[in-house]
Write a protein that holds these residues in place. Structure first.
Motif, PDB file in Angstrom:
ATOM      1  N   VAL A  86      23.829  70.952 -19.641  1.00  0.00           N
ATOM      2  CA  VAL A  86      24.097  70.335 -18.331  1.00  0.00           C
ATOM      3  C   VAL A  86      24.733  68.965 -18.525  1.00  0.00           C
ATOM      4  CG1 VAL A  86      23.014  69.380 -16.249  1.00  0.00           C
ATOM      5  CG2 VAL A  86      22.297  71.607 -17.086  1.00  0.00           C
ATOM      6  N   THR A 122      28.335  72.743 -13.058  1.00  0.00           N
ATOM      7  CA  THR A 122      28.018  74.078 -12.542  1.00  0.00           C
ATOM      8  C   THR A 122      26.830  74.057 -11.573  1.00  0.00           C
ATOM      9  OG1 THR A 122      26.683  74.509 -14.499  1.00  0.00           O
ATOM     10  CG2 THR A 122      28.934  75.327 -14.539  1.00  0.00           C
ATOM     11  N   PHE A 123      26.122  72.928 -11.509  1.00  0.00           N
ATOM     12  CA  PHE A 123      24.935  72.860 -10.651  1.00  0.00           C
ATOM     13  C   PHE A 123      25.095  71.936  -9.439  1.00  0.00           C
ATOM     14  CE2 PHE A 123      22.917  74.191 -14.703  1.00  0.00           C
ATOM     15  CZ  PHE A 123      22.431  75.392 -14.247  1.00  0.00           C
TER      16      PHE A 123
END
Lengths: 201, 90
Positions: free
Chosen positions: A98, A105-106
């Protein structure tokens, strides 16, 4: 005391927003640290992506073991060992993925700039293709094996683990793909390039 | 200007879709850091780096905002042809 003079109490929404901003600052700092150090080059980032992919593969191995051995103690022990490894090593690894991808992507779309949105779109497209192929394979394999209806050859635990592996793969594969695809960060030496520096060149 | 640096038609040539820019020159001339420019434009500072490296072609909206920031016409900053080197006759 008039309405305007009254001190405003932090609402649940503002508290959540402050918490979110704090989380983003932490993520930003972690990204800076990783991308300016260990993961500034493509090779270590790709190694990290491969390790992430291996951990996703571990879930499928676990499902396969359950399919072959369940119901048995071996299957149960394997299951707990794999889940333990995923929790102890997989979660920090996901945190690194992350951080390397800046959480592209989050995060919400509104929190990303257009370069990040393009990167995210590429990662999701590739991951979506992969998970589609995987779903087709799972469908074909389970259909081919599971012909006897109620006297099914697939243990319930294995079926659950297959679905679990599919869900986690669907959720985390874009992160792995984004880590694989992200280009090298711009060099730090010209980060604060000013006119004098350029004139001297 | 497409949103991505990748050309949709890969077989159309390597430079298809590539947009040259003078952001580093303008930034250096005005003494603006990547972070300052990024903050003014509301993008990540590394995005400015990718733009400068030519790895990413900005959207028309971002290109116009960059031009507005430097107070120059957009064609001063972006071009489909490489910019002539300073001091060259062409």
């Amino acid at each position: 005391m008039t309405h305007e003079e009254r001190p405003t109490r932090p609402t649940r929404r503002t508290k959540a927003q402050a918490k979110k901003e704090k989380r983003q600052q932490v993520l930003e700092r972690e990204t800076e640290r990783l991308m300016s150090g260990r993961y500034s080059r493509q090779r270590p980032r790709r190694v990290l992506a491969v390790v992430g992919l291996s951990f996703l593969g571990l879930l499928w191995v676990d499902a396969a073991v359950s399919w072959i051995l369940a119901p048995s103690n071996t299957a149960m022990i394997t299951n707990f060992v794999v889940l333990g490894i995923l929790l102890v090593i997989g979660l920090p690894l996901a945190g690194q993925l992350v951080a390397v991808t800046r959480g592209m992507t989050f995060k919400d779309e509104s929190e990303l700039d257009e370069w990040e949105l393009t990167g995210r779109s590429r990662a999701f497209t590739t991951a979506h293709r992969c998970t589609t192929i995987m779903m087709i394979l799972v469908l074909l394999v389970t259909t081919a094996v599971d012909r006897d209806g109620e006297a099914s050859q697939i243990p319930g635990a294995a079926l659950f683990l297959i679905l679990f592996a599919l869900l986690i793969t669907h959720f985390l594969l874009p992160l792995v793909v984004a880590t694989w695809q992200i280009p090298d960060p711009p060099a730090e030496e010209d980060e604060f390039m000013d006119a004098d520096t350029v004139d001297a060149r | 200007m497409p949103g991505g640096a990748r050309s949709a038609g890969g077989a159309q040539g390597k430079n298809e879709g590539h947009v040259h820019n003078r952001i580093p020159m303008l930034r250096a001339e005005r003494g603006v850091s990547r972070r300052d420019l990024a903050t003014a434009l509301g993008v990540h500072y590394q995005t400015i780096g990718y733009l400068e490296r030519g790895e990413y072609s900005p959207s028309l909206h971002l290109a116009l905002r960059i031009a507005a920031y430097f107070e120059v016409p957009v064609e001063v900053i972006f071009s489909l042809e490489p910019f002539p080197r300073i001091g060259s006759t062409s």
